[in-house]
Design a protein around this motif. Structure first.
Motif, PDB file in Angstrom:
ATOM      1  N   ASP A  54      -1.485  -8.798 -65.793  1.00 23.21           N
ATOM      2  CA  ASP A  54      -0.556  -7.666 -65.931  1.00 23.21           C
ATOM      3  C   ASP A  54      -1.274  -6.332 -65.759  1.00 23.21           C
ATOM      4  OD1 ASP A  54       1.522  -9.405 -66.345  1.00 23.21           O
ATOM      5  OD2 ASP A  54       1.581  -9.151 -68.528  1.00 23.21           O
ATOM      6  N   LEU A  55      -2.470  -6.218 -66.338  1.00 24.12           N
ATOM      7  CA  LEU A  55      -3.247  -4.986 -66.185  1.00 24.12           C
ATOM      8  C   LEU A  55      -3.624  -4.754 -64.726  1.00 24.12           C
ATOM      9  CD1 LEU A  55      -5.649  -5.110 -69.272  1.00 24.12           C
ATOM     10  CD2 LEU A  55      -3.843  -3.438 -68.848  1.00 24.12           C
ATOM     11  N   LEU A  56      -4.054  -5.821 -64.064  1.00 25.11           N
ATOM     12  CA  LEU A  56      -4.448  -5.713 -62.657  1.00 25.11           C
ATOM     13  C   LEU A  56      -3.282  -5.284 -61.789  1.00 25.11           C
ATOM     14  CD1 LEU A  56      -6.217  -6.193 -60.158  1.00 25.11           C
ATOM     15  CD2 LEU A  56      -5.682  -8.631 -60.341  1.00 25.11           C
ATOM     16  N   PHE A  57      -2.148  -5.974 -61.912  1.00 22.17           N
ATOM     17  CA  PHE A  57      -1.010  -5.669 -61.054  1.00 22.17           C
ATOM     18  C   PHE A  57      -0.443  -4.275 -61.350  1.00 22.17           C
ATOM     19  CE2 PHE A  57      -0.199 -10.519 -61.102  1.00 22.17           C
ATOM     20  CZ  PHE A  57      -1.130 -10.699 -60.089  1.00 22.17           C
ATOM     21  N   SER A  58      -0.442  -3.883 -62.619  1.00 22.11           N
ATOM     22  CA  SER A  58       0.054  -2.545 -62.967  1.00 22.11           C
ATOM     23  C   SER A  58      -0.853  -1.465 -62.387  1.00 22.11           C
ATOM     24  CB  SER A  58       0.137  -2.392 -64.489  1.00 22.11           C
ATOM     25  OG  SER A  58       1.129  -3.241 -65.029  1.00 22.11           O
ATOM     26  N   ALA A  59      -2.164  -1.660 -62.520  1.00 19.59           N
ATOM     27  CA  ALA A  59      -3.113  -0.670 -62.010  1.00 19.59           C
ATOM     28  C   ALA A  59      -3.047  -0.580 -60.490  1.00 19.59           C
ATOM     29  CB  ALA A  59      -4.529  -1.022 -62.460  1.00 19.59           C
ATOM     30  N   LEU A  60      -2.929  -1.724 -59.822  1.00 21.06           N
ATOM     31  CA  LEU A  60      -2.830  -1.718 -58.364  1.00 21.06           C
ATOM     32  C   LEU A  60      -1.548  -1.025 -57.912  1.00 21.06           C
ATOM     33  CD1 LEU A  60      -3.776  -2.607 -55.560  1.00 21.06           C
ATOM     34  CD2 LEU A  60      -2.716  -4.839 -55.978  1.00 21.06           C
ATOM     35  N   SER A  61      -0.440  -1.338 -58.557  1.00 25.02           N
ATOM     36  CA  SER A  61       0.843  -0.738 -58.179  1.00 25.02           C
ATOM     37  C   SER A  61       0.862   0.762 -58.449  1.00 25.02           C
ATOM     38  CB  SER A  61       1.986  -1.419 -58.947  1.00 25.02           C
ATOM     39  OG  SER A  61       2.032  -2.805 -58.663  1.00 25.02           O
ATOM     40  N   ASP A  62       0.325   1.165 -59.597  1.00 26.65           N
ATOM     41  CA  ASP A  62       0.326   2.586 -59.961  1.00 26.65           C
ATOM     42  C   ASP A  62      -0.586   3.426 -59.072  1.00 26.65           C
ATOM     43  OD1 ASP A  62       2.085   2.019 -61.985  1.00 26.65           O
ATOM     44  OD2 ASP A  62       0.584   2.055 -63.581  1.00 26.65           O
ATOM     45  N   ASN A  63      -1.598   2.800 -58.504  1.00 28.43           N
ATOM     46  CA  ASN A  63      -2.581   3.538 -57.697  1.00 28.43           C
ATOM     47  C   ASN A  63      -2.527   3.146 -56.227  1.00 28.43           C
ATOM     48  OD1 ASN A  63      -4.268   5.069 -59.833  1.00 28.43           O
ATOM     49  ND2 ASN A  63      -4.145   2.986 -60.648  1.00 28.43           N
ATOM     50  N   LEU A  64      -1.351   2.695 -55.781  1.00 26.96           N
ATOM     51  CA  LEU A  64      -1.206   2.239 -54.404  1.00 26.96           C
ATOM     52  C   LEU A  64      -1.482   3.349 -53.394  1.00 26.96           C
ATOM     53  CD1 LEU A  64      -0.449  -0.392 -52.930  1.00 26.96           C
ATOM     54  CD2 LEU A  64       1.892   0.492 -52.767  1.00 26.96           C
ATOM     55  N   ALA A  65      -1.262   4.592 -53.794  1.00 27.76           N
ATOM     56  CA  ALA A  65      -1.493   5.711 -52.871  1.00 27.76           C
ATOM     57  C   ALA A  65      -2.938   5.745 -52.371  1.00 27.76           C
ATOM     58  CB  ALA A  65      -1.146   7.035 -53.549  1.00 27.76           C
ATOM     59  N   TYR A  66      -3.894   5.312 -53.216  1.00 23.46           N
ATOM     60  CA  TYR A  66      -5.293   5.279 -52.777  1.00 23.46           C
ATOM     61  C   TYR A  66      -5.465   4.280 -51.629  1.00 23.46           C
ATOM     62  CZ  TYR A  66      -6.706   7.922 -56.917  1.00 23.46           C
ATOM     63  OH  TYR A  66      -6.864   8.896 -57.871  1.00 23.46           O
ATOM     64  N   LEU A  67      -4.771   3.164 -51.719  1.00 23.10           N
ATOM     65  CA  LEU A  67      -4.847   2.151 -50.666  1.00 23.10           C
ATOM     66  C   LEU A  67      -4.239   2.693 -49.379  1.00 23.10           C
ATOM     67  CD1 LEU A  67      -5.843  -0.833 -50.560  1.00 23.10           C
ATOM     68  CD2 LEU A  67      -3.466  -1.521 -50.826  1.00 23.10           C
ATOM     69  N   VAL A  68      -3.122   3.390 -49.499  1.00 23.99           N
ATOM     70  CA  VAL A  68      -2.438   3.954 -48.332  1.00 23.99           C
ATOM     71  C   VAL A  68      -3.299   5.026 -47.660  1.00 23.99           C
ATOM     72  CG1 VAL A  68      -0.401   5.239 -47.569  1.00 23.99           C
ATOM     73  CG2 VAL A  68      -0.161   3.420 -49.269  1.00 23.99           C
ATOM     74  N   LYS A  69      -3.976   5.837 -48.473  1.00 27.92           N
ATOM     75  CA  LYS A  69      -4.841   6.899 -47.935  1.00 27.92           C
ATOM     76  C   LYS A  69      -6.186   6.368 -47.446  1.00 27.92           C
ATOM     77  CE  LYS A  69      -3.013  10.420 -51.103  1.00 27.92           C
ATOM     78  NZ  LYS A  69      -3.353  11.289 -52.277  1.00 27.92           N
ATOM     79  N   LYS A  70      -6.393   5.073 -47.627  1.00 29.10           N
ATOM     80  CA  LYS A  70      -7.646   4.415 -47.248  1.00 29.10           C
ATOM     81  C   LYS A  70      -8.831   4.960 -48.044  1.00 29.10           C
ATOM     82  CE  LYS A  70      -5.718   3.453 -42.704  1.00 29.10           C
ATOM     83  NZ  LYS A  70      -5.765   3.631 -41.248  1.00 29.10           N
ATOM     84  N   ASP A  71      -8.532   5.348 -49.278  1.00 28.72           N
ATOM     85  CA  ASP A  71      -9.569   5.775 -50.219  1.00 28.72           C
ATOM     86  C   ASP A  71      -9.935   4.577 -51.085  1.00 28.72           C
ATOM     87  OD1 ASP A  71     -11.239   6.932 -52.071  1.00 28.72           O
ATOM     88  OD2 ASP A  71      -9.789   8.431 -52.779  1.00 28.72           O
ATOM     89  N   ASP A  72     -10.744   3.695 -50.534  1.00 27.90           N
ATOM     90  CA  ASP A  72     -11.074   2.449 -51.231  1.00 27.90           C
ATOM     91  C   ASP A  72     -11.916   2.705 -52.478  1.00 27.90           C
ATOM     92  OD1 ASP A  72      -9.679   1.176 -49.260  1.00 27.90           O
ATOM     93  OD2 ASP A  72     -11.443   0.498 -48.150  1.00 27.90           O
ATOM     94  N   ASN A  73     -12.802   3.696 -52.427  1.00 29.61           N
ATOM     95  CA  ASN A  73     -13.614   4.009 -53.607  1.00 29.61           C
ATOM     96  C   ASN A  73     -12.746   4.521 -54.750  1.00 29.61           C
ATOM     97  OD1 ASN A  73     -16.066   3.304 -52.401  1.00 29.61           O
ATOM     98  ND2 ASN A  73     -16.420   5.359 -51.605  1.00 29.61           N
ATOM     99  N   GLY A  74     -11.767   5.351 -54.416  1.00 25.64           N
ATOM    100  CA  GLY A  74     -10.857   5.845 -55.443  1.00 25.64           C
ATOM    101  C   GLY A  74     -10.060   4.719 -56.074  1.00 25.64           C
TER     102      GLY A  74
END
Length: 254
Positions: A163-183
């Protein structure tokens, strides 16, 4: 456009399998954001939405894991996407549960879904340097246990870190879209820091006796003072340590 592919096997009997963590992650993203309903296309279920001003397409191949590249290849050709427009989310045996890694390119490491995608991307775009978001599920400890392990369900106690993993990934999806992998990694690491997992390696019994731990001179001297067998006691005969042990454990006059 960014194409986010979650890997898994279709069917309710596989829904909670460790091998389906990619499906589970994409489902969590879909539930968290305003994506369209799932529809069938490209031998897959797809949904589209907008994240931080960028169009995002979610895809869950329905061809079973070993043929995942068919669906993803069709979608890549239809939308004329490049390698860096693709992110694949999948399970990783060689990462402890609740650990995450992301990078472009790399080997399949025995993962049949990734092998299939690699083959299709190599033929379609001439390379395999798409981004791979690997979600650790841990390793059972022996090669012969892997098949049943990955096709086994997560335990109920795993729900906390999932649950923590999926919530964190979903909440911070914008970093993935911006290709900011470090963020993205910083956010996921912060959210998952210190998580306890249930995955424990399986140790095969080889019949060998365990090697005893080394003991300090003081502990050995205490055993000697309590009449422990002399064959197991090896104390220094001279020097500062010998003098100190003599003061601590030397026999007193009656």
């Amino acid at each position: 456009m960014l194409l986010i592919a979650g890997l898994g096997n279709p069917g309710s009997q596989y829904a909670r399998n460790r091998h389906n963590i990619g499906f589970m992650a994409v489902d969590a993203i879909h539930a968290r954001h305003r994506f369209s309903p799932w529809v069938k296309k490209f031998k897959a279920l797809i949904a589209d939405g907008t994240i931080d001003g960028e169009k995002v397409l979610l895809i869950k191949p329905q061809t079973f894991m070993n043929l995942s590249g068919q669906s993803i290849g069709e979608a890549m050709r239809f939308y004329k996407l490049a390698l860096d427009d693709l992110v694949v989310i999948y399970d990783e045996l060689d990462l402890p549960a609740a650990k995450v890694r992301i990078k472009a390119g790399g080997g399949a490491n025995g993962h049949n879904g990734i092998k299939s995608i690699d083959a299709h991307m190599q033929g379609l775009l001439g390379g395999k340097d798409y981004r791979r978001l690997r979600l650790g599920i841990g390793h059972p400890g022996a090669k012969e246990l892997v098949h049943n392990y990955v096709l086994g369900d997560f335990a109920k106690v795993d729900n906390e870190w999932l649950d923590l993993l999926f919530s964190a990934l979903s909440d911070n999806l914008a970093y993935l879209v911006k290709k900011d992998d470090n963020g993205l990694m910083n956010k996921l690491t912060l959210a998952l820091g210190g998580q306890q997992t249930t995955t424990k390696p399986v140790v095969k019994d080889t019949g060998a006796k365990p090697v005893p731990k080394a003991q300090s001179h003081i502990r050995q001297a205490r055993q000697n003072n309590n009449n422990a067998p002399s064959s197991v006691i090896k104390l220094p005969a001279s020097g500062p340590m010998a003098d100190m042990l003599a003061r601590l454990f030397g026999k007193k006059d009656n």
